[in-house]
Write an enzyme that holds these catalytic residues in place. Structure first.
Site, short mmCIF file in Angstrom:
data_model
loop_
_atom_site.label_atom_id
_atom_site.label_comp_id
_atom_site.label_asym_id
_atom_site.label_seq_id
_atom_site.Cartn_x
_atom_site.Cartn_y
_atom_site.Cartn_z
N GLU A 443 -9.55 -0.73 1.41
CA GLU A 443 -10.69 0.12 1.01
C GLU A 443 -11.39 0.72 2.22
O GLU A 443 -12.62 0.84 2.24
CB GLU A 443 -11.69 -0.70 0.19
CG GLU A 443 -11.46 -0.63 -1.28
CD GLU A 443 -10.92 0.71 -1.67
OE1 GLU A 443 -11.58 1.72 -1.35
OE2 GLU A 443 -9.85 0.76 -2.27
C1 LIG Z 1 -2.97 -6.25 0.17
C2 LIG Z 1 -3.28 -4.80 0.24
C3 LIG Z 1 -3.70 -4.14 -0.90
C4 LIG Z 1 -3.97 -2.77 -0.86
N1 LIG Z 1 -4.29 -2.09 -2.02
C5 LIG Z 1 -4.30 -0.74 -2.00
C6 LIG Z 1 -4.39 0.01 -3.23
O1 LIG Z 1 -4.54 -0.56 -4.32
N2 LIG Z 1 -4.32 1.35 -3.17
C7 LIG Z 1 -4.16 2.02 -1.99
O2 LIG Z 1 -4.06 3.23 -2.02
N3 LIG Z 1 -4.10 1.35 -0.81
C8 LIG Z 1 -4.16 -0.01 -0.79
N4 LIG Z 1 -4.05 -0.69 0.39
C9 LIG Z 1 -4.01 0.04 1.64
C10 LIG Z 1 -5.26 -0.13 2.49
O3 LIG Z 1 -6.36 0.51 1.90
C11 LIG Z 1 -4.92 0.39 3.90
O4 LIG Z 1 -4.03 -0.56 4.48
C12 LIG Z 1 -6.14 0.57 4.76
O5 LIG Z 1 -6.93 1.62 4.27
C13 LIG Z 1 -5.78 0.87 6.23
O6 LIG Z 1 -4.77 1.82 6.33
P1 LIG Z 1 -3.47 1.52 7.23
O7 LIG Z 1 -2.93 0.20 6.81
O8 LIG Z 1 -2.55 2.66 7.15
O9 LIG Z 1 -4.02 1.37 8.69
P2 LIG Z 1 -4.23 2.58 9.72
O10 LIG Z 1 -4.92 3.70 9.06
O11 LIG Z 1 -2.94 2.87 10.38
O12 LIG Z 1 -5.22 1.93 10.78
C14 LIG Z 1 -4.77 1.05 11.82
C15 LIG Z 1 -5.96 0.64 12.67
O13 LIG Z 1 -6.52 1.80 13.29
C16 LIG Z 1 -7.90 1.88 13.02
N5 LIG Z 1 -8.30 3.28 12.88
C17 LIG Z 1 -7.71 4.26 12.18
N6 LIG Z 1 -8.39 5.39 12.27
C18 LIG Z 1 -9.46 5.14 13.05
C19 LIG Z 1 -10.56 5.90 13.51
N7 LIG Z 1 -10.74 7.16 13.16
N8 LIG Z 1 -11.47 5.29 14.30
C20 LIG Z 1 -11.34 4.01 14.64
N9 LIG Z 1 -10.33 3.23 14.23
C21 LIG Z 1 -9.41 3.79 13.44
C22 LIG Z 1 -8.10 1.12 11.72
O14 LIG Z 1 -9.42 0.67 11.57
C23 LIG Z 1 -7.09 -0.01 11.87
O15 LIG Z 1 -7.65 -1.05 12.61
C24 LIG Z 1 -3.85 -2.07 0.37
C25 LIG Z 1 -3.46 -2.76 1.53
C26 LIG Z 1 -3.17 -4.09 1.47
C27 LIG Z 1 -2.68 -4.78 2.72
#
Ligand SMILES: Cc1cc2nc3c(=O)[nH]c(=O)nc-3n(C[C@H](O)[C@H](O)[C@H](O)COP(=O)(O)OP(=O)(O)OC[C@H]3O[C@@H](n4cnc5c(N)ncnc54)[C@H](O)[C@@H]3O)c2cc1C
Length: 596
Positions: A443
């Site tokens: 989220e």
């Molecule tokens: C168990 C689980 C359930 C989930 N359920 C859902 C769901 O129901 N529906 C759905 O759509 N998604 C879902 N997700 C996805 C989840 O919302 C994302 O994993 C999350 O939003 C982060 O995206 P990412 O994993 O691609 O990380 P990334 O976006 O690749 O981020 C990697 C790191 O970089 C940092 N970062 C990125 N951009 C910036 C910035 N501008 N400034 C500073 N730091 C930054 C982040 O904070 C993080 O630490 C789920 C994930 C998990 C693991």
């Protein structure tokens, strides 16, 4: 196995003594008939469902996990989950705060909030199946066409169908502007949607007869980035004109993620192959429509950690009174036993009180925000609606990030109270820690929440909304400023209020020179403002507890001790946070990337 007792007394304190919710709700036409007995009775009954039906499935669900049949693409959640969901639906629980026009019970959001806190304490993984449905309900309620509403809202309200949010793709999580899933318009007004989504919570299961996926995708001529994203309803089974279920749609689960926690919730890789969908809201404005669901989900995620904090605390407190090890430094406290119970040791108490204070502070803040949400949704005064909406928007990233960071600290402390037994599955404590960890990530990670708070919600309007909230704190400080008994709470609260104002101005000035300064300070800043909120509600709670000291009710004595502990041992963390926030960008960016 852990046990769980719904914290009804503290919920009642927060609702009826701290926030006087009934008086506030009665001003809203939709809730003019509400009374405290109704709220209490619903939560008492809901608490029974949580403690007796879903809590006993938490440990076994974690051990068993979900199973995917790769030929049928069907997912089976752990034993007992389907039966518990049936009971949940039969009890009318999904409908609690839904619109009566669609079969809902029309109760205030804050009642639903209380119910969800208890569900999350009892079983976070199970709660995510209905939890996402409520967000889907809210997005469709706000942005659906009359036809979409009549097709989907009644079924989501009754719980016969559940919902999901399908945003994330393998290459895009935080930056949704990168998403690639395509939506091709069809002659009949529908869209054929093709792409891949990952990490979709409750993406596939057999608890409900249909799953309503809310999917973000791009139209063929969509502009690049986040301004070219549209929102679609893609049901697992297509819905016939008469409301009955039709053919299986082209959206299916291709794999389940193996993850650190919430094992009993199916986290699905979803493949869409010419899946038929209908658009929600306007073309290319899907993100705005989805934000309704995302904001609801952000409050929901904060609530997940609140629930875990409470249940972890309850079990650790019981264990600490029972487990005997060593003698108190000041001499035996239980001379009849071979050793003293570990609750005599100051650091064990510190861990317990930290969790307790985070649970009580979190409950007060969440219930307050839920009340503002009720006003934003139901007030007949447009100005009040707007003001409450802005305050909810300000406090949402704090609930999401502060409560989930606290949940991680609290569950870890409570596990520590159990010593080695905390690390062993059967006690349930290590599961709380593992389950709590995801809440800081999904989220929108907590970093993203802090950027949202500082960049958009505070500096974005020159601190106007924060100032309005600050005025509420200032007027409480003013009212209580002369009370001697309240000095220990009022002085640090007033001091922190001043410091937040100065810190905000300082970061704002630096950000004019270099916008990256916001990114360097935001996480510390959010935690400072989170503490300001907790300090405000603990000070208000302490005032009531002081007034009730003569009542003989130990609840108020415990409340006062917890508030004192909070001000003495947790709030001072803000001093170092302010210092690190002020240290700015330079220490972070000075090192060349190649040296990492
Ligand atoms: C168990 C689980 C359930 C989930 N359920 C859902 C769901 O129901 N529906 C759905 O759509 N998604 C879902 N997700 C996805 C989840 O919302 C994302 O994993 C999350 O939003 C982060 O995206 P990412 O994993 O691609 O990380 P990334 O976006 O690749 O981020 C990697 C790191 O970089 C940092 N970062 C990125 N951009 C910036 C910035 N501008 N400034 C500073 N730091 C930054 C982040 O904070 C993080 O630490 C789920 C994930 C998990 C693991």
């Amino acid at each position: 196995m852990p046990t769980y007792t719904p914290p009804l007394r503290d919920m009642q304190f927060v609702m009826h003594e701290l926030l006087n919710v009934v008086d506030e709700l009665k001003m809203l036409p939709a809730h003019a008939d509400i009374d405290a007995d109704t709220i209490n009775a619903v939560l008492e009954e809901g608490g029974k469902f949580c403690a007796e039906v879903i809590a006993p499935l938490n440990l076994s669900g974690d051990a068993e996990g979900c199973k995917l049949d790769k030929t049928t693409h069907e997912v089976t959640p752990p034993k007992g989950f389907k039966e518990a969901y049936k009971q949940y639906v039969e009890g009318g629980w999904p409908a609690l705060s839904c619109d009566p026009a669609y079969g809902g019970q029309g109760l205030p959001v804050l009642v639903n909030q209380g119910m969800y806190e208890m569900m999350n304490s009892a079983n976070q993984a199970w709660t995510m199946y209905p939890g996402l449905s409520h967000g889907a309900y809210e997005a469709l309620h706000a942005h659906g066409t009359p036809e979409q509403k009549s097709t989907y809202l009644t079924k989501l309200t009754s719980g016969e169908w559940t919902g999901t949010m399908c945003l994330t793709e393998p290459h895009c999580g935080t930056d949704l502007g990168l998403l690639r899933t395509k939506a091709e318009p069809q002659a009949d007004g529908t869209y054929k949607i093709t792409g891949q989504k990952i990490f979709i919570s409750a993406g596939e299961h057999d608890l409900a007869e249909n799953i309503v996926h809310l999917v973000l995708a791009r139209l063929p001529d969509a502009p690049a980035g986040s301004k070219g994203i549209s929102l679609f309803i893609v049901p697992k089974f297509l819905v016939n004109a008469d409301g009955t279920l039709g053919a299986r749609n082209g959206i299916f689960c291709a794999g389940l993620e193996h993850k650190m926690g919430i094992h009993a919730n199916s986290t699905c890789q979803m493949v869409l192959e010419d899946a038929i969908g209908t658009m929600v809201g306007e073309p290319n404005k899907g993100l705005a429509a989805m934000f309704v669901m995302m904001n609801a989900a952000r409050l929901g995620v904060g609530n997940q950690s609140l629930g875990l904090t409470e249940v972890a605390y309850q079990n650790a407190a019981a264990y600490a009174k029972d487990r005997i090890q060593m003698r108190a430094l000041s001499g035996p406290k239980a001379p009849d036993k071979a050793a003293d119970p570990i609750i005599v040791h100051p650091d064990v108490r510190k861990m317990l009180l930290t969790a307790r204070a985070y649970a009580e502070g979190g409950r007060a803040l969440s219930t307050y925000v839920a009340l503002q949400l009720d006003k934003a949704l139901s007030s007949d005064d447009e100005d009040e609606r707007k003001e409450c909406e802005a305050e909810v928007a300000l406090l949402t990233p704090i609930i999401k990030a502060f409560l989930t960071d606290n949940g991680w600290i609290a569950t870890s402390h409570c596990m520590q109270v159990f010593g080695g037994h905390g690390f062993i599955h059967e006690w349930g404590m290590e599961q709380f820690v593992r389950d709590a960890r995801i809440n800081m990530i999904y989220e929108g990670t907590n970093t993203i929440q802090s950027l949202d708070l500082l960049g958009r919600k505070v500096l974005g309007n020159n601190g106007a909304t924060l100032k309005k909230f600050g005025k509420k704190i200032a007027s409480f400080v003013e009212e209580e400023g002369t009370s001697e008994a309240m000095q220990e709470f009022i002085n640090p609260l007033a001091d922190l209020g001043d410091k937040v104002t100065k810190l905000t101005t300082e970061i704002g000035m630096k950000a004019f020179q270099n916008p990256d300064e916001v990114g360097a300070a935001a996480v510390d800043y959010l935690r400072v403002v989170g503490h300001l909120c907790f300090a405000y509600f603990f000070a208000r709670s302490a005032k009531i507890a002081l007034e009730k000291q003569g009542s003989g009710d130990p609840f108020y004595t415990a409340k006062l001790h917890t508030a004192r502990f909070y001000f003495a041992k947790l709030l001072p963390e803000t001093a170092s946070l302010i210092r690190t926030a002020r240290a700015g960008l330079q220490p972070l960016m000075a090192m060349d990337e190649a040296l990492f």
